[in-house]
Design an enzyme around this catalytic site. Structure first.
Site, PDB file in Angstrom:
ATOM      1  N   ASP A 201     -68.550 -42.402  -7.644  1.00  0.00           N
ATOM      2  CA  ASP A 201     -69.767 -42.063  -8.387  1.00  0.00           C
ATOM      3  C   ASP A 201     -70.353 -43.287  -9.091  1.00  0.00           C
ATOM      4  O   ASP A 201     -71.409 -43.199  -9.722  1.00  0.00           O
ATOM      5  CB  ASP A 201     -69.532 -40.898  -9.358  1.00  0.00           C
ATOM      6  CG  ASP A 201     -68.466 -41.208 -10.394  1.00  0.00           C
ATOM      7  OD1 ASP A 201     -67.885 -42.312 -10.355  1.00  0.00           O
ATOM      8  OD2 ASP A 201     -68.217 -40.331 -11.248  1.00  0.00           O
ATOM      9  N   SER A 202     -69.700 -44.443  -8.931  1.00  0.00           N
ATOM     10  CA  SER A 202     -70.330 -45.695  -9.365  1.00  0.00           C
ATOM     11  C   SER A 202     -71.631 -45.928  -8.617  1.00  0.00           C
ATOM     12  O   SER A 202     -72.433 -46.776  -9.007  1.00  0.00           O
ATOM     13  CB  SER A 202     -69.367 -46.874  -9.142  1.00  0.00           C
ATOM     14  OG  SER A 202     -68.887 -46.868  -7.809  1.00  0.00           O
TER      15      SER A 202
ATOM     16  N   ASP B 266     -65.822 -38.998  -4.756  1.00  0.00           N
ATOM     17  CA  ASP B 266     -65.700 -38.603  -6.163  1.00  0.00           C
ATOM     18  C   ASP B 266     -66.345 -37.246  -6.432  1.00  0.00           C
ATOM     19  O   ASP B 266     -67.473 -36.985  -5.988  1.00  0.00           O
ATOM     20  CB  ASP B 266     -66.408 -39.634  -7.061  1.00  0.00           C
ATOM     21  CG  ASP B 266     -65.447 -40.666  -7.620  1.00  0.00           C
ATOM     22  OD1 ASP B 266     -64.220 -40.440  -7.610  1.00  0.00           O
ATOM     23  OD2 ASP B 266     -65.939 -41.720  -8.079  1.00  0.00           O
TER      24      ASP B 266
ATOM     25  N   LYS C  82     -61.681 -37.304  -5.420  1.00  0.00           N
ATOM     26  CA  LYS C  82     -61.110 -37.948  -6.611  1.00  0.00           C
ATOM     27  C   LYS C  82     -61.727 -37.321  -7.844  1.00  0.00           C
ATOM     28  O   LYS C  82     -62.926 -36.989  -7.833  1.00  0.00           O
ATOM     29  CB  LYS C  82     -61.368 -39.461  -6.595  1.00  0.00           C
ATOM     30  CG  LYS C  82     -60.845 -40.184  -7.847  1.00  0.00           C
ATOM     31  CD  LYS C  82     -60.777 -41.701  -7.692  1.00  0.00           C
ATOM     32  CE  LYS C  82     -62.072 -42.412  -7.904  1.00  0.00           C
ATOM     33  NZ  LYS C  82     -62.697 -42.202  -9.220  1.00  0.00           N
TER      34      LYS C  82
ATOM     35  N   GLU D 200     -61.515 -37.481 -12.402  1.00  0.00           N
ATOM     36  CA  GLU D 200     -61.060 -38.234 -13.574  1.00  0.00           C
ATOM     37  C   GLU D 200     -60.368 -37.295 -14.558  1.00  0.00           C
ATOM     38  O   GLU D 200     -60.691 -36.109 -14.623  1.00  0.00           O
ATOM     39  CB  GLU D 200     -62.255 -38.923 -14.252  1.00  0.00           C
ATOM     40  CG  GLU D 200     -62.890 -39.989 -13.364  1.00  0.00           C
ATOM     41  CD  GLU D 200     -64.003 -40.760 -14.051  1.00  0.00           C
ATOM     42  OE1 GLU D 200     -64.188 -40.612 -15.279  1.00  0.00           O
ATOM     43  OE2 GLU D 200     -64.695 -41.518 -13.346  1.00  0.00           O
TER      44      GLU D 200
ATOM     45  N   GLU E 135     -57.588 -47.538 -14.017  1.00  0.00           N
ATOM     46  CA  GLU E 135     -58.729 -48.432 -14.273  1.00  0.00           C
ATOM     47  C   GLU E 135     -58.694 -48.972 -15.708  1.00  0.00           C
ATOM     48  O   GLU E 135     -58.487 -48.208 -16.666  1.00  0.00           O
ATOM     49  CB  GLU E 135     -60.059 -47.689 -14.046  1.00  0.00           C
ATOM     50  CG  GLU E 135     -61.263 -48.575 -14.375  1.00  0.00           C
ATOM     51  CD  GLU E 135     -62.600 -48.047 -13.893  1.00  0.00           C
ATOM     52  OE1 GLU E 135     -62.628 -46.964 -13.257  1.00  0.00           O
ATOM     53  OE2 GLU E 135     -63.611 -48.711 -14.148  1.00  0.00           O
TER      54      GLU E 135
HETATM   55  O1  KIV Z   1     -66.706 -44.641  -8.935  1.00  0.00           O
HETATM   56  C1  KIV Z   1     -66.001 -45.571  -8.518  1.00  0.00           C
HETATM   57  O2  KIV Z   1     -66.445 -46.444  -7.758  1.00  0.00           O
HETATM   58  C2  KIV Z   1     -64.610 -45.606  -8.927  1.00  0.00           C
HETATM   59  C3  KIV Z   1     -63.822 -46.840  -8.630  1.00  0.00           C
HETATM   60  C4  KIV Z   1     -64.277 -47.978  -9.449  1.00  0.00           C
HETATM   61  C5  KIV Z   1     -62.375 -46.615  -8.745  1.00  0.00           C
HETATM   62  O3  KIV Z   1     -64.136 -44.684  -9.492  1.00  0.00           O
END
Ligand code: KIV
Length: 289
Positions: free
Chosen positions: A67-68, A106, A136, A138, A205
Site C-alpha cells: 500500500d506504499s 497489502d 499482508k 499490519e 519495519e
Molecule cells: O507497503 C509497502 O510497500 C510495505 C513494505 C515497505 C514492506 O509494506
C-alpha cells in the site's frame, strides 16, 4: 533464471498448451527457515505495475504489491487513504506481469481491522480478483485472531510489525521503533503472537537492530527486514527507493540506481529536440512507399 515457457507434458493432448513455469509457493517460502536457520535469504521487492513486475520477477522470491503505492504512485500523503479497489487493480497487474515470484498484496487500512468477517471478505476479494498468493496486514497481538481465522480458511497471511505505516496517525511519524524497553517488548510480543497465529512470514519495519535480531531468533517463520537487520531471514525495499526515484533517501534505503536523474535527463533532451524541431527525424516518421 530461465524466462522461457515450459511445455505442459502432463496431458495427453496432441498439442500441449504452453504453460508458464511454476510460481514459488507460499509453503516453499515458509520452509526456507528450518529450525531457526534460513540459508537462502528471501528476496522481496515492491511492485505496482505489470511491467515493473516483469523486470523484477526473475530476481525475487516475493513481489509485494504494497500500500506504499499510495505515496509512490498516487502522491497521497500516507497509506491511510489507499483503497481496496486500488490494491485490486495494481495487485492484478503485478500477478499478470510475473510468473516466478509469489505475489502478496497489502490489505489497506480500514478493510480488515474491525472484524474477522471484514478481513476475510477483503482478503477473499484480493485473492479472487488479483490471483495473488497471499495478503499482508499490519498489527501484532490485536490481529492474531484474524490471522489464524484467515489462515485456517485458506488465505496465507504475511504479518508486519514495528513501524506500521497505516498507524502513522497514532505513531506520530515514521521514526524507528523499539528504542524504549517497553516499546521493544511490545514489538517482540506482537511478532510472537503473529507467529503463533500462523503467518507464513513477517515484515519487520523500522526497528532498532537488536529488536529485529531478537524477533528473528524468537519466531519460527521467516522475518523480512526493512530498516531492521541483515540478520533477518530476508529483505524488502520499495523498488522506487532502491532505484533512486525520490530525492529523500531514508537511512534504511540503499540506492542501486539514480533513475530520477535518468528520467529527468531524458525528458530534458526530448523537450530540447521538440523545441528545436530536431525530433522526429526521418527515422521516426512514415514516408510514402
Ligand atoms: O507497503 C509497502 O510497500 C510495505 C513494505 C515497505 C514492506 O509494506
Amino acid at each position: 533464471m530461465s524466462t522461457t515457457f515450459q511445455l505442459d507434458t502432463a496431458t495427453s493432448r496432441a498439442h500441449p498448451t504452453p504453460t508458464p513455469m511454476k510460481r514459488l509457493t507460499i509453503p516453499a517460502i515458509r520452509q526456507r527457515k528450518v529450525d531457526g536457520v534460513t540459508t537462502d535469504p528471501i528476496v522481496m521487492l515492491t511492485a505496482y505495475t505489470a511491467r515493473q513486475a516483469q523486470l523484477l520477477d526473475a530476481h525475487c522470491d516475493l513481489l509485494l504489491c504494497g500500500d506504499s503505492l499510495g505515496q509512490v504512485i498516487y502522491g497521497l500523503p500516507s497509506s491511510v487513504q489507499v483503497t481496496l479497489d486500488m490494491m485490486v487493480a495494481h495487485g492484478a497487474a503485478v500477478v499478470r506481469g510475473s510468473y516466478h515470484a509469489a505475489v502478496a498484496v497489502d490489505l489497506p487500512f480500514g478493510t480488515y481491522e474491525s472484524s474477522k468477517e471484514q478481513a476475510i471478505a477483503s482478503a477473499t476479494r484480493l485473492l479472487k480478483e488479483t490471483g495473488c498468493d497471499a495478503v499482508k496486514l499490519e498489527g501484532g497481538e490485536v490481529m492474531a485472531e484474524t490471522v489464524a481465522f484467515l489462515n485456517q480458511r485458506g488465505i496465507p497471511v504475511m504479518g508486519h510489525v514495528g513501524l506500521t505505516p497505516q498507524a502513522v496517525n497514532v505513531l506520530g511519524g515514521y521514526g524507528a521503533r523499539g528504542r524504549s524497553d517497553a516499546e521493544a517488548a511490545k514489538i517482540v510480543a506482537d511478532a510472537m503472537a503473529l507467529d503463533q497465529a500462523g503467518v507464513f512470514a513477517m515484515v519487520i519495519e523500522g526497528v532498532i537492530e537488536p529488536v529485529a535480531i531478537q524477533i528473528t531468533q524468537a519466531v519460527s517463520c521467516p522475518t523480512i527486514g526493512i530498516g531492521a537487520s541483515a540478520q533477518c531471514d530476508g529483505q524488502v525495499l520499495v523498488t522506487e527507493d532502491m532505484l533512486g526515484m525520490f530525492e529523500r533517501v531514508p537511512r534504511f534505503v540503499k540506492r542501486y540506481e539514480a533513475i530520477a536523474e535518468t528520467i529527468s535527463g531524458a525528458a530534458q533532451r526530448y523537450a530540447e529536440e521538440v523545441r528545436a524541431r530536431t525530433f522526429p527525424t526521418i527515422d521516426q516518421t512514415y514516408q510514402p512507399k
